[in-house]
Design a protein around this motif. Structure first.
Motif, PDB file in Angstrom:
ATOM      1  N   LEU A 511      17.209  11.242 -28.398  1.00  0.00           N
ATOM      2  CA  LEU A 511      16.938  12.666 -28.557  1.00  0.00           C
ATOM      3  C   LEU A 511      16.093  13.183 -27.392  1.00  0.00           C
ATOM      4  CD1 LEU A 511      17.282  15.185 -30.309  1.00  0.00           C
ATOM      5  CD2 LEU A 511      15.157  14.573 -31.466  1.00  0.00           C
ATOM      6  N   SER A 512      15.154  12.364 -26.966  1.00  0.00           N
ATOM      7  CA  SER A 512      14.316  12.787 -25.839  1.00  0.00           C
ATOM      8  C   SER A 512      15.174  13.014 -24.588  1.00  0.00           C
ATOM      9  CB  SER A 512      13.249  11.725 -25.557  1.00  0.00           C
ATOM     10  OG  SER A 512      12.434  12.141 -24.483  1.00  0.00           O
ATOM     11  N   LYS A 513      16.141  12.125 -24.410  1.00  0.00           N
ATOM     12  CA  LYS A 513      17.019  12.263 -23.253  1.00  0.00           C
ATOM     13  C   LYS A 513      17.760  13.603 -23.314  1.00  0.00           C
ATOM     14  CE  LYS A 513      20.480   9.655 -20.745  1.00  0.00           C
ATOM     15  NZ  LYS A 513      21.732   8.982 -21.020  1.00  0.00           N
ATOM     16  N   LYS A 514      18.266  13.923 -24.476  1.00  0.00           N
ATOM     17  CA  LYS A 514      19.006  15.178 -24.630  1.00  0.00           C
ATOM     18  C   LYS A 514      18.085  16.370 -24.418  1.00  0.00           C
ATOM     19  CE  LYS A 514      22.712  15.771 -25.424  1.00  0.00           C
ATOM     20  NZ  LYS A 514      23.783  16.029 -24.417  1.00  0.00           N
ATOM     21  N   LEU A 515      16.889  16.324 -25.001  1.00  0.00           N
ATOM     22  CA  LEU A 515      15.945  17.438 -24.844  1.00  0.00           C
ATOM     23  C   LEU A 515      15.646  17.664 -23.373  1.00  0.00           C
ATOM     24  CD1 LEU A 515      13.543  16.614 -27.812  1.00  0.00           C
ATOM     25  CD2 LEU A 515      14.620  18.856 -27.451  1.00  0.00           C
ATOM     26  N   ASN A 516      15.444  16.584 -22.653  1.00  0.00           N
ATOM     27  CA  ASN A 516      15.127  16.721 -21.226  1.00  0.00           C
ATOM     28  C   ASN A 516      16.321  17.196 -20.406  1.00  0.00           C
ATOM     29  OD1 ASN A 516      12.246  16.044 -20.655  1.00  0.00           O
ATOM     30  ND2 ASN A 516      12.798  14.286 -21.916  1.00  0.00           N
ATOM     31  N   GLU A 517      17.522  16.827 -20.853  1.00  0.00           N
ATOM     32  CA  GLU A 517      18.714  17.357 -20.184  1.00  0.00           C
ATOM     33  C   GLU A 517      18.792  18.867 -20.343  1.00  0.00           C
ATOM     34  OE1 GLU A 517      21.548  13.642 -21.160  1.00  0.00           O
ATOM     35  OE2 GLU A 517      22.437  15.602 -21.641  1.00  0.00           O
ATOM     36  N   LEU A 518      18.521  19.306 -21.588  1.00  0.00           N
ATOM     37  CA  LEU A 518      18.645  20.733 -21.874  1.00  0.00           C
ATOM     38  C   LEU A 518      17.475  21.525 -21.299  1.00  0.00           C
ATOM     39  CD1 LEU A 518      19.891  20.542 -25.585  1.00  0.00           C
ATOM     40  CD2 LEU A 518      21.242  21.152 -23.575  1.00  0.00           C
ATOM     41  N   GLU A 519      16.305  20.918 -21.299  1.00  0.00           N
ATOM     42  CA  GLU A 519      15.133  21.594 -20.743  1.00  0.00           C
ATOM     43  C   GLU A 519      14.202  20.515 -20.182  1.00  0.00           C
ATOM     44  OE1 GLU A 519      13.066  24.528 -23.304  1.00  0.00           O
ATOM     45  OE2 GLU A 519      11.232  23.719 -22.400  1.00  0.00           O
ATOM     46  N   ALA A 520      14.246  20.357 -18.892  1.00  0.00           N
ATOM     47  CA  ALA A 520      13.476  19.285 -18.266  1.00  0.00           C
ATOM     48  C   ALA A 520      12.015  19.390 -18.684  1.00  0.00           C
ATOM     49  CB  ALA A 520      13.610  19.365 -16.754  1.00  0.00           C
ATOM     50  N   GLY A 521      11.422  18.253 -19.037  1.00  0.00           N
ATOM     51  CA  GLY A 521      10.001  18.230 -19.402  1.00  0.00           C
ATOM     52  C   GLY A 521       9.702  18.645 -20.826  1.00  0.00           C
ATOM     53  N   SER A 522      10.740  18.874 -21.630  1.00  0.00           N
ATOM     54  CA  SER A 522      10.470  19.361 -22.988  1.00  0.00           C
ATOM     55  C   SER A 522      10.080  18.243 -23.947  1.00  0.00           C
ATOM     56  CB  SER A 522      11.686  20.104 -23.540  1.00  0.00           C
ATOM     57  OG  SER A 522      12.814  19.248 -23.596  1.00  0.00           O
ATOM     58  N   CYS A 523      10.245  17.003 -23.531  1.00  0.00           N
ATOM     59  CA  CYS A 523       9.861  15.901 -24.417  1.00  0.00           C
ATOM     60  C   CYS A 523       9.318  14.754 -23.573  1.00  0.00           C
ATOM     61  CB  CYS A 523      11.061  15.432 -25.232  1.00  0.00           C
ATOM     62  SG  CYS A 523      10.674  14.107 -26.398  1.00  0.00           S
ATOM     63  N   THR A 524       8.133  14.265 -23.925  1.00  0.00           N
ATOM     64  CA  THR A 524       7.499  13.220 -23.106  1.00  0.00           C
ATOM     65  C   THR A 524       7.905  11.808 -23.522  1.00  0.00           C
ATOM     66  OG1 THR A 524       5.607  13.128 -24.605  1.00  0.00           O
ATOM     67  CG2 THR A 524       5.432  14.652 -22.741  1.00  0.00           C
ATOM     68  N   PHE A 525       8.690  11.694 -24.575  1.00  0.00           N
ATOM     69  CA  PHE A 525       9.062  10.356 -25.054  1.00  0.00           C
ATOM     70  C   PHE A 525      10.016   9.709 -24.051  1.00  0.00           C
ATOM     71  CE2 PHE A 525      10.716   7.061 -27.829  1.00  0.00           C
ATOM     72  CZ  PHE A 525       9.616   6.762 -28.622  1.00  0.00           C
ATOM     73  N   PRO A 526       9.835   8.413 -23.753  1.00  0.00           N
ATOM     74  CA  PRO A 526      10.740   7.751 -22.796  1.00  0.00           C
ATOM     75  C   PRO A 526      12.204   7.890 -23.234  1.00  0.00           C
ATOM     76  CG  PRO A 526       8.900   6.323 -23.326  1.00  0.00           C
ATOM     77  CD  PRO A 526       8.791   7.505 -24.237  1.00  0.00           C
ATOM     78  N   VAL A 527      13.081   8.007 -22.266  1.00  0.00           N
ATOM     79  CA  VAL A 527      14.485   8.246 -22.589  1.00  0.00           C
ATOM     80  C   VAL A 527      15.288   6.951 -22.606  1.00  0.00           C
ATOM     81  CG1 VAL A 527      14.419  10.597 -21.715  1.00  0.00           C
ATOM     82  CG2 VAL A 527      15.056   8.732 -20.178  1.00  0.00           C
ATOM     83  N   SER A 528      14.662   5.859 -22.238  1.00  0.00           N
ATOM     84  CA  SER A 528      15.376   4.586 -22.300  1.00  0.00           C
ATOM     85  C   SER A 528      14.340   3.472 -22.384  1.00  0.00           C
ATOM     86  CB  SER A 528      16.238   4.391 -21.055  1.00  0.00           C
ATOM     87  OG  SER A 528      15.403   4.317 -19.921  1.00  0.00           O
ATOM     88  N   GLY A 529      14.813   2.272 -22.656  1.00  0.00           N
ATOM     89  CA  GLY A 529      13.887   1.141 -22.737  1.00  0.00           C
ATOM     90  C   GLY A 529      14.474   0.046 -23.594  1.00  0.00           C
ATOM     91  N   ASN A 530      14.097  -1.168 -23.255  1.00  0.00           N
ATOM     92  CA  ASN A 530      14.582  -2.333 -23.957  1.00  0.00           C
ATOM     93  C   ASN A 530      13.705  -2.581 -25.189  1.00  0.00           C
ATOM     94  OD1 ASN A 530      13.975  -5.280 -24.383  1.00  0.00           O
ATOM     95  ND2 ASN A 530      15.841  -5.430 -23.145  1.00  0.00           N
ATOM     96  N   LEU A 531      14.326  -2.867 -26.315  1.00  0.00           N
ATOM     97  CA  LEU A 531      13.561  -2.969 -27.569  1.00  0.00           C
ATOM     98  C   LEU A 531      12.525  -4.089 -27.538  1.00  0.00           C
ATOM     99  CD1 LEU A 531      16.289  -2.310 -30.312  1.00  0.00           C
ATOM    100  CD2 LEU A 531      14.667  -0.694 -29.285  1.00  0.00           C
ATOM    101  N   VAL A 532      12.861  -5.174 -26.854  1.00  0.00           N
ATOM    102  CA  VAL A 532      11.891  -6.278 -26.763  1.00  0.00           C
ATOM    103  C   VAL A 532      10.687  -5.842 -25.915  1.00  0.00           C
ATOM    104  CG1 VAL A 532      11.509  -8.620 -25.919  1.00  0.00           C
ATOM    105  CG2 VAL A 532      13.585  -8.088 -27.209  1.00  0.00           C
ATOM    106  N   GLU A 533      10.968  -5.098 -24.849  1.00  0.00           N
ATOM    107  CA  GLU A 533       9.835  -4.596 -24.047  1.00  0.00           C
ATOM    108  C   GLU A 533       8.964  -3.653 -24.872  1.00  0.00           C
ATOM    109  OE1 GLU A 533      11.448  -2.931 -20.420  1.00  0.00           O
ATOM    110  OE2 GLU A 533      12.366  -4.877 -19.937  1.00  0.00           O
ATOM    111  N   TRP A 534       9.618  -2.842 -25.686  1.00  0.00           N
ATOM    112  CA  TRP A 534       8.857  -1.933 -26.553  1.00  0.00           C
ATOM    113  C   TRP A 534       7.944  -2.722 -27.481  1.00  0.00           C
ATOM    114  CZ3 TRP A 534       8.081   3.258 -26.835  1.00  0.00           C
ATOM    115  CH2 TRP A 534       8.983   4.113 -26.173  1.00  0.00           C
TER     116      TRP A 534
END
Lengths: 733, 187, 206
Positions: A511-534
């Motif tokens: 969702l963060s990725k989509k929000l940032n596509e539609l309005e850059a900077g609208s969501c600070t949550f990372p848009v990708s990441g490996n679950l083990v790294e998380w």
């Protein structure tokens, strides 16, 4: 049959015509996600084992071993490395293979055309994200902030990574949150006033107890693994006393069962205290050195409490109160477990304070095998990295807005400036679990958009606009701890997520990725990441030190489970309480700050009125956790319908026989269900078990009013619900 | 001497949770209606004052198995080495005579396979030194396997309420009955 | 029309039906307009062997006459039957019909997987969507039929049909017919059922 040669020309005619019409390539072309040439040989046919963690809202929070063959789960059982789980799961945990592979899981993101219509269309994740993100951005534009977006998420999955949902919403700005918990607030506040926080001894220490009082707790149904230790203790000579209005499964195992009038437990504790004071059976040194306010408490008790009064109030005979008091005060260590059930009253918190006082003046607090055990959170010190990203730059406002989870419908409807227009529901089924479900539905009616992430269709999904399919624990990565025992369990991904299911964390990134596509900077949550790294980011030095394990990877490679250092498993062993005084507070100024009496006093119980004379208690059911599990057919084969338990004498009064349909009704609503006659419930009380929604058009909450318990604001932000101060009338249907 | 293996079910410990039943079902992937072990509610006045009591039962691996006598095709054998009564599904013709003959109604007809089915005491697990699923998965450790030729535990019974007369087939299963606790009930 | 034992469906007709239903279960027909449904019917009608069966002919007429309202509710009904989010009314997975309680990804699924593997195919993203979804089974048969010159394939076609699709296809159609609330899902189930009957050589293979 295939002797004649294929006429290539004719074949192409029909199929080609169809392909042209559909505007698609012929089946078998690369355009689809159907069958593809076999990839390089994979060797996944050997038996593999993975560690999983049961993430449900449960004392026992088990460590699981999952057997996987050919990429599919063939058996799920307990992890023997975890000495609390002991390689054995409760009945519910044993149903996990069915939960994963039932054909009825929610498989794809879907949109409902007409809330409650059952008319669903399948949408892609991208479409789902787009609809949701656009609505969020529209709301922000229209109102200048994101407060009209409301999150209602709680206890369906306690994997630490699932806090990503909260984190994702914090990453778009300030939103409205359902705050509090229906569960434990009154008791948690009581212990916070007395000791600074609720902190329990390791349940494995029941084995070290000389005397155990289970006070309004039914671990035989709600914590089978604790029940094992209690039974073992009993067999080696520990006396087990159960105080409960109902002869529960646990009470059935007691050396001594004491049936108490509901909501008078505080009077019993105070009666015992009076006797202990009179007989000088208390620990003078302890109360002088480690507590404040004892003298004030003594004056209160001497002035207001007698054992006779307690006997009258509780229905427990005076000699029994005296004997139990003496036994408890003279057995060392003596262990009290206060169940969540007994504080679900309008005087619940004050009753827990009285029981705490009983444990304190007999110096049973801070002792291995002793304690006044309710709930704890010592092992929860993760980073909560998923919640750490903060609002986007330039966000207006200062903080989230809270509505009370326990009066959710009404408070959502009341919210103004701005009103609530969108709801995100995860790890919860509010329409089944909240009191006054009809009010919750009204609140839903006011929404522009309701998004629910869930595993199975339920009443809340039925009433949503968009449903997002989520993973089971076996299809994702995580880390889990308990609010009761002291183990930490790794959750490995054992199988590929089925269909298009995603974890709450993956949904947050998408969702963060989509929000940032539609309005850059609208969501600070990372848009990708490996679950083990998380999950590795959840570890910090305190966790590493507490558990003696460096990382999630090390944990999963070394048995999947680890117990916290012995030091923390005895609550308050150092007698450094986290109160303002640093001591145990019989007299709490903090309590006064929150509008309560400073001392553990008896507050009169909520009483029945003439129209609704029968108390209706809704305890937890053995084949479910809240609204989870009971709908799984393996358990349905054991019990396939809800029922109301009543004493034969009460039933006789209403000419009700076994299995007769009974109307249970009050101002809030009614439900009709079959009667089960049993002498295990008192004659003035009926019992319906919590969480049943399968195949019926009601839940037990239909006649539960949003009546608050007395405490909760201090430690939980909101008070709990007095679920058991629910009065009804009954009639044969 | 040959063994005489039998279940020892501790009703005093049993909390009626059904984990034995469901873990067995899960492990053997049994059809929804099929149960090799079942948990049943006992009368609530079992020990006098009202309690919630349950008993978990499976095949009783009897000394004189009625199923074996009734089976027309010899699908039942009682193992010499330990007395486990084994049902060979390959031989079974699904006539259901065993189910009718068993005083405990243990053998169940599987309408999908059109064969009978019953508990094998997980003999293939026992043979490799593992305990049966119900034994190893009961959260209360309320089910044990005992060699009754070796040990004769005291205070056990072979009859519980609603159960058939043990003199018919001499079941090996023994039970530990719950001990009544004190109760103070409101008038 | 009566079918005599000697009459044999032409391979192209057979392949066409597999293709049609493969598209159907992939969801490719969900967006068709009334006019396009008429066109589909015309294409089907080219194949007289099946389309003239009484029940099929009736269903084709139903498809020709669908209303805008029918088109609108088609997807909802299709999802109630095959997709969710509710409890599926006519599961599209073979294992839902074959194994002990309708679990997906069970032994039956692996047996199906082995067939695919044998001819060098697998479901894209294996393990995500159970291999025995009807869409894949139909596509597999279509693939095998498209290479009839490979000796093995005739045998595989017959075996797969007998061991898999015909083992559950009828029950699947029955569930659709019981639960359908829309003329399109109903008509398509009738056509599939009749087609499978022919594939089973007019024998009740289930």
């Amino acid at each position: 049959m295939l002797a004649d040669n294929v006429s290539r020309r004719t074949f192409l005619k029909g199929s080609a015509a169809l392909s042209t019409l559909l505007g698609l390539g012929a089946i078998g072309s690369k355009a689809t996600n159907g069958l593809v040439p076999t990839a390089a040989a994979k060797s996944n046919s050997q038996k593999q084992q993975f560690f999983n963690a049961c993430p449900r809202n449960c004392y026992d929070t088990c460590s699981i071993v999952t057997t996987v063959e050919d990429g599919r789960i063939t058996f799920v059982t307990g992890n023997e490395n975890n000495h609390y789980t002991k390689g054995r799961l409760c009945v519910k945990g044993n149903t996990y293979p069915r939960i994963v592979y039932s054909p009825d899981r929610i498989k794809y993101p879907m949109r409902q055309k007409g809330r409650g219509s059952g008319n669903w269309e399948r949408i892609s994740w991208d479409e789902a994200y787009t609809i949701i993100a656009k609505k969020m951005l529209d709301i922000k534009k229209e109102y200048g902030n994101t407060l009209p977006i409301c999150l209602n998420k709680y206890s369906g999955n306690f994997n630490i990574l699932n806090y990503a949902t909260e984190g994702m919403l914090s990453s778009i700005g300030f939103t409205t949150r359902a705050q509090g918990t229906p569960c434990d607030p009154a008791g948690s506040d009581a212990q916070a006033f007395d000791m600074g926080t609720a902190y329990n001894n390791d349940p494995e220490q029941f084995m070290d107890a000389e005397y155990i009082i289970l006070w309004g707790a039914n671990p035989a149904w709600t914590s089978a693994h604790s029940m094992y230790f209690i039974e073992q203790a009993k067999e080696k000579g520990t006396k087990l006393v159960v105080i409960d209005p109902l002869i529960t499964q646990t009470a059935s195992k007691a050396d001594e069962y004491i049936q108490i009038k509901p909501s008078t437990d505080g009077a019993l504790a105070l009666g015992m205290i009076r006797y202990i004071m009179d007989q000088h059976l208390y620990d003078e040194e302890w109360v002088n050195n480690h507590a404040i306010g004892f003298h004030e408490f003594v004056s209160y008790v001497k002035k207001n409490i007698t054992v006779e009064w307690a006997a009258e109030k509780t229905g427990v005979p005076k000699p029994v109160i005296e004997r139990i008091a003496r036994e408890y005060a003279t057995s060392k260590p003596a262990n009290i477990w206060i169940g969540f059930g007994m504080q679900r009253h309008t005087n619940g918190g004050s009753m827990v304070r009285a029981i705490d006082a009983l444990a304190a003046l007999t110096s049973n607090i801070g002792k291995k095998g002793g304690g006044v055990n309710y709930i704890g959170g010592e092992t929860w010190g993760f980073n909560y990295h998923t919640m750490s990203f903060g609002a986007p730059e330039g966000t207006e406002g200062e903080a989230d807005r809270y509505v009370n989870m326990n009066n959710f419908g009404a408070q959502v409807l009341d919210a103004q400036d701005p009103p609530i227009k969108m709801m995100w529901i995860a790890c919860r089924n509010p329409i089944a679990q909240d009191p006054e479900p009809n009010v919750v539905k009204k609140a839903f009616d006011q929404m522009d958009l309701i998004v629910t992430a869930d595993l199975y269709m339920n009443q809340t999904v039925e009433y949503s606009d968009i449903v997002l399919p989520v993973t089971t624990p076996f299809e994702t990565v995580g880390i889990n701890v308990s609010y009761w025992h002291y183990w930490m369990n790794a959750n490995e991904q054992a199988i590929k997520p089925l269909y298009e299911t995603k974890s709450d964390l993956e949904i947050a990134m998408g969702l963060s990725k989509k929000l940032n596509e539609l309005e850059a900077g609208s969501c600070t949550f990372p848009v990708s990441g490996n679950l083990v790294e998380w999950v590795e980011k959840e570890f910090n030095d305190d966790i590493r030190k507490l558990f003696g394990v460096k990382s999630w990877d090390e944990l999963r490679k070394n048995g999947g489970t680890v117990k916290a250092s012995e030091k923390v498993t005895v609550a308050w062993e150092d007698l450094k309480f986290r109160t303002p005084s640093g001591k145990y507070e019989f007299f709490s100024k903090k309590a006064v700050e929150y509008g309560h009496h400073p001392l553990p006093v008896f507050i009169e119980e909520y009483k029945a009125n003439n129209e609704y004379p029968i108390r209706c208690i809704s305890p937890h059911w053995k084949l479910g956790i809240h609204s989870q599990f009971q709908h799984i057919d393996w358990l349905g084969a054991i019990q396939d319908h809800p029922f109301v338990e009543m004493h034969p004498d009460l039933a006789k009064k209403y000419s009700i026989r076994e299995n007769d349909m009974v109307n249970v009704r009050n101002e809030a609503g009614y439900l009709t269900l079959p009667a089960k006659l049993t002498k295990t419930v008192p004659v003035d009380t009926v019992v319906m078990y919590e969480g049943w929604w399968k195949d019926v058009h009601y839940t037990e909450n239909f006649n539960v009013k949003a009546l608050p318990s007395d405490m909760g604001d201090y430690s939980k932000g909101q008070r709990g619900i007095a679920f058991h101060d629910n009065f009804v009338k009954i009639e044969k249907a | 001497m040959a063994k005489k293996l039998g279940f020892l079910v501790n009703i005093e410990r049993c909390i009626g949770c059904h984990a034995c039943e469901i873990s067995c079902k899960s492990f053997y992937q049994l059809e929804p209606s099929m149960r090799r072990r079942t948990v049943r509610e006992l009368p609530e006045d079992l020990v006098g004052s009202p309690v919630r009591a349950f008993v978990s039962t499976a095949c009783n691996h009897c000394d004189e198995p009625a199923c074996q006598k009734a089976c027309p095709v010899g699908a039942y054998t009682k193992r010499d080495e330990d007395g486990i009564v084994v049902h060979n599904q390959e031989l079974c013709i699904g006539c259901q005579m065993c189910g009718k003959a068993c005083p405990y109604g243990v053998p169940q007809y599987n309408p999908v396979k059109k064969k009978m089915d019953k508990c094998s005491m997980c003999y293939d697990r026992l043979d490799v030194g593992e305990s049966p699923i119900c034994v190893s998965k009961c959260p209360m450790e309320a089910i044990e396997i005992v060699d009754y030729n070796e040990v004769q535990p005291s205070g056990t019974v072979s009859l519980v309420p609603t159960f058939a007369d043990p003199s018919i087939t001499h079941p090996t299963t023994q039970f530990i009955l719950p001990k009544p606790g004190k109760q103070f009930r409101r008038a | 029309m009566t079918i005599t034992q000697e009459t044999v469906m032409k391979p192209e007709e057979r392949s066409f039906y597999y293709q049609l239903f493969c598209h159907y279960y992939r969801g490719d027909l969900l967006q068709l307009t009334r006019k396009q449904w008429k066109q589909v019917v015309q294409i089907i009608k080219e194949y007289q062997y099946t389309s003239l069966l009484d029940e099929v002919a009736q269903s084709l007429q139903v498809l020709e006459e669908v209303t805008e309202r029918n088109i609108q509710t088609f997807e909802y009904d299709y999802n109630r039957l095959f997709v969710g989010p509710n409890k599926l009314l006519a599961s599209p997975f073979e294992s839902s019909y074959r194994n002990y309680e309708g679990n997906v990804l069970q032994q039956e699924t692996l047996n199906v997987r082995n067939f695919y593997r044998y001819v060098g195919l697998q479901v894209a993203n294996e393990g995500q969507i159970p291999d025995d979804h009807i869409q894949f089974e139909l596509e597999f048969i279509l693939h095998v039929l498209s290479q009839p010159t490979i000796e093995d394939h005739r045998q595989i076609y017959k075996m797969f049909l007998e061991k898999h699709l015909l083992q559950w296809g009828f029950k699947h159609c029955e569930l659709i017919l019981q639960n359908s609330q829309n003329p399109i899902t109903h008509a398509m189930a009738v056509i599939l059922k009749e087609f499978l009957q022919l594939e089973g050589g007019n024998k009740d293979v289930s």
